[in-house]
Design an enzyme around this catalytic site. Structure first.
Site, PDB file in Angstrom:
ATOM      1  N   LYS A 111      29.888  42.562  42.751  1.00 39.88           N
ATOM      2  CA  LYS A 111      29.014  40.949  43.292  1.00 39.88           C
ATOM      3  C   LYS A 111      28.193  41.736  43.554  1.00 39.88           C
ATOM      4  O   LYS A 111      26.691  41.470  44.018  1.00 39.88           O
ATOM      5  CB  LYS A 111      29.398  39.669  43.351  1.00 39.88           C
ATOM      6  CG  LYS A 111      30.721  39.626  43.193  1.00 39.88           C
ATOM      7  CD  LYS A 111      29.946  38.040  42.286  1.00 39.88           C
ATOM      8  CE  LYS A 111      30.955  37.313  40.768  1.00 39.88           C
ATOM      9  NZ  LYS A 111      31.582  37.690  40.358  1.00 39.88           N
TER      10      LYS A 111
HETATM   11  C1  LIG Z   1      32.986  37.807  39.251  1.00 39.36           C
HETATM   12  C2  LIG Z   1      32.983  38.698  39.000  1.00 39.36           C
HETATM   13  C3  LIG Z   1      33.646  38.388  36.994  1.00 39.36           C
HETATM   14  C4  LIG Z   1      33.423  37.448  35.960  1.00 39.36           C
HETATM   15  O1  LIG Z   1      31.632  38.317  36.078  1.00 39.36           O
HETATM   16  P1  LIG Z   1      30.649  36.583  35.475  1.00 39.36           P
HETATM   17  O2  LIG Z   1      29.381  38.024  35.525  1.00 39.36           O
HETATM   18  O3  LIG Z   1      30.783  35.500  36.300  1.00 39.36           O
HETATM   19  O4  LIG Z   1      31.464  36.986  34.587  1.00 39.36           O
HETATM   20  C5  LIG Z   1      34.550  39.721  37.305  1.00 39.36           C
HETATM   21  N1  LIG Z   1      35.168  40.066  37.915  1.00 39.36           N
HETATM   22  C6  LIG Z   1      35.251  40.561  39.217  1.00 39.36           C
HETATM   23  C7  LIG Z   1      35.720  41.129  40.364  1.00 39.36           C
HETATM   24  C8  LIG Z   1      34.166  39.402  39.313  1.00 39.36           C
HETATM   25  O5  LIG Z   1      33.731  39.653  40.952  1.00 39.36           O
END
Ligand SMILES: *Cc1c(COP(=O)(O)O)cnc(C)c1O
Length: 494
Positions: A111
């Site tokens: 993120k």
């Molecule tokens: C948010 C997240 C995901 C999923 O990503 P999306 O864009 O919501 O599909 C996968 N792994 C981690 C560690 C995340 O923080």
């Protein structure tokens, strides 16, 4: 100029900066670019570029109402020493797959790739559009977005940020990271419900016209840091372009050679970014969508029926514990030939009946995608196997992807080189990771596990974890999902 439209109606056309400010379209739809732009640099040229330079080349094509100076300024403020490596997104080869490590930012999850730049894009957008109000970021998090958004927005002038997380649905380290967040403009609330409850509650607040008026009177307006904001989506396209260019540079792929991309998926934002990269001209063959036991997306790609009516499972990959993948709406819209009426009807059916069925035509426009899922046991086994065979330790989310890649290869015999999006540091999900490697670790405390992981993986404990060892809890609000509005009003003093 590239304009953005809503996925749910034809009448709203906005510039990139307006789409970033609004987050969601007036009709509740998501903003999509009128067309996906093509890269205007060759892959050879891109292979000589730094991450920051690549970011400019990709983002300038989407955010066309930003000046070069504005965009470069945002990029340089985002991708700096907050990351613990100059290359920003390094790749590690293990057992024939390329792990694209997207967790070297401030909060050790992918993120950070988007949320370190979003505040700057947002502030720049506000200036460009003469917005006087203070911007209130409202976010629902399944764990990682919350901390990454808090870290991104803390102390950013002209903003406040309120984060809602499922009180019993995130890892202890994720929770500790959030409730210890410093900054007068930060607010963190646990809700007694799951992530979908938090996300639905936030969507309702965004759509609340009465609240909007009260806020405007007090000099506030909402914006979103959730992955529905195109200010999140666009920066995520960058690392798919960058990773391919790096593979080319290192001679790991030949010019024009296609790769597969495997993405551990929850809200469908990360994999949609890979789809955008493919459509911009990056030689990607399959987009492999990996789910955990909340396998709505696997069922969807198999059958063409999206059905959220099922039991919600808490797994060891909580950031993917999601039954409504918001960003999928963009793919639905695009594969329906950008038909907003058709998309709106499907989304209406999703909100009324919890499900919808796409047409055969739409399904045939989705053959770039392959979906599969990993059980809890398989996820743990893959972590252990990879560690035993190579010494490389991956987190639970990444392991879901690695497991699904093995299933894909077994199913199809397609051994095309694969990049796996490695979305979190194993230090963020230490207990699940260590238990997978050996049951004997179960009796240790969370921070003992952190030190043990550092030893066995031969990796320093990341700063993000060191910081919270002794940090005091600064946020302790817990509320029912019905009370989210009251909590927001109380924080804002309105
Ligand atoms: C948010 C997240 C995901 C999923 O990503 P999306 O864009 O919501 O599909 C996968 N792994 C981690 C560690 C995340 O923080």
């Amino acid at each position: 100029m590239l304009f953005y439209r809503s996925t749910r109606s034809k009448d709203e056309t906005v510039k990139a900066s307006e789409a970033i400010l609004k987050g969601l379209a007036n009709d509740g739809g998501l903003f999509v670019p009128e067309a996906i732009p093509s890269l205007d640099k060759t892959l050879e040229e891109l292979s000589q570029m730094t991450y920051q330079e690549t970011a400019y080349e990709v983002m300038k094509l989407f955010l066309t109402d930003f000046t070069e100076e504005e965009l470069k300024d945002c990029i340089n403020k985002a991708y700096d020493s907050k990351f613990d490596t100059e290359v920003i997104a390094p790749m590690v080869e293990a057992e024939g797959a390329y792990y694209l490590e997207l967790f070297h930012g401030a909060t050790i999850a992918f993120k950070d790739m988007a949320l370190s730049i979003l505040p700057h894009l947002l502030i720049t957008s506000a200036k460009k559009n003469n917005v006087q109000n203070e911007i209130v970021i409202l976010t629902a998090t399944s764990g990682d977005t919350g901390k990454a958004a808090l870290a991104g927005f803390a102390g950013v002038e002209g903003t406040k940020i309120i984060v809602f997380y499922p009180k019993n649905g995130v890892s202890p380290i994720q929770e500790k990271q959030m409730v210890t967040q410093k900054g007068d403009n930060t607010f963190v609330v646990g809700i007694t419900g799951n992530f979908d409850d938090a996300q639905t509650g936030v969507k309702m607040l965004f759509g609340d016209k009465e609240l909007e008026a009260v806020m405007a009177n007090a000099g506030y307006q909402f914006s979103s840091a959730n992955s529905i904001n195109i200010g999140r989506l666009v920066p995520q396209v960058v690392y798919y372009v960058y990773s391919y260019a790096q593979l080319l540079k290192e001679g790991m792929v030949e010019k024009g050679e296609k790769i597969n991309v495997v993405v551990p998926t929850g809200n469908f934002g990360n994999i949609l970014a890979a789809y955008f990269a493919k459509n911009m001209g990056i030689p990607i063959a399959k987009l492999i969508c990996a789910s955990n036991e909340n396998k709505v997306l696997y069922d969807f790609f198999e059958t063409g029926v999206y059905d959220r009516n099922r039991e919600f499972v808490l797994t060891s990959s909580p950031s993917m514990d999601i039954l409504i993948s918001s960003n999928l709406e963009r793919l639905i819209y695009m594969t329906a030939g950008c038909d907003s009426d058709k998309n709106a009807a499907l989304m209406n059916s999703l909100s009324k009946e919890g499900k919808y069925t796409i047409t055969a035509d739409m399904k045939s426009n989705m053959t770039d995608f392959y979906g599969n899922y990993a059980s809890e046991q398989e996820t743990a086994e893959t972590i252990k196997e990879l560690y035993d065979n190579t010494g490389y330790v991956i987190d639970t989310h990444t392991s879901v992807a690695a497991t699904v890649l093995k299933k894909y290869q077994k199913d199809t015999q397609d051994m095309t080189k694969a990049v796996i999006a490695s979305t979190a540091s194993p230090f963020k999900f230490t207990r699940s990771v260590m238990n997978a490697i050996d049951a004997k670790y179960d009796s240790m405390t969370d921070f003992e596990l952190v030190d043990e992981l550092s030893k066995i993986a031969n990796v320093d404990v990341p700063n993000a974890i060191e910081e919270i060892r002794t940090a005091p809890v600064l946020h302790d609000t817990v509320c029912d999902k019905e009370d989210m509005k009251a909590v927001v009003m109380k924080f804002l003093g309105i």
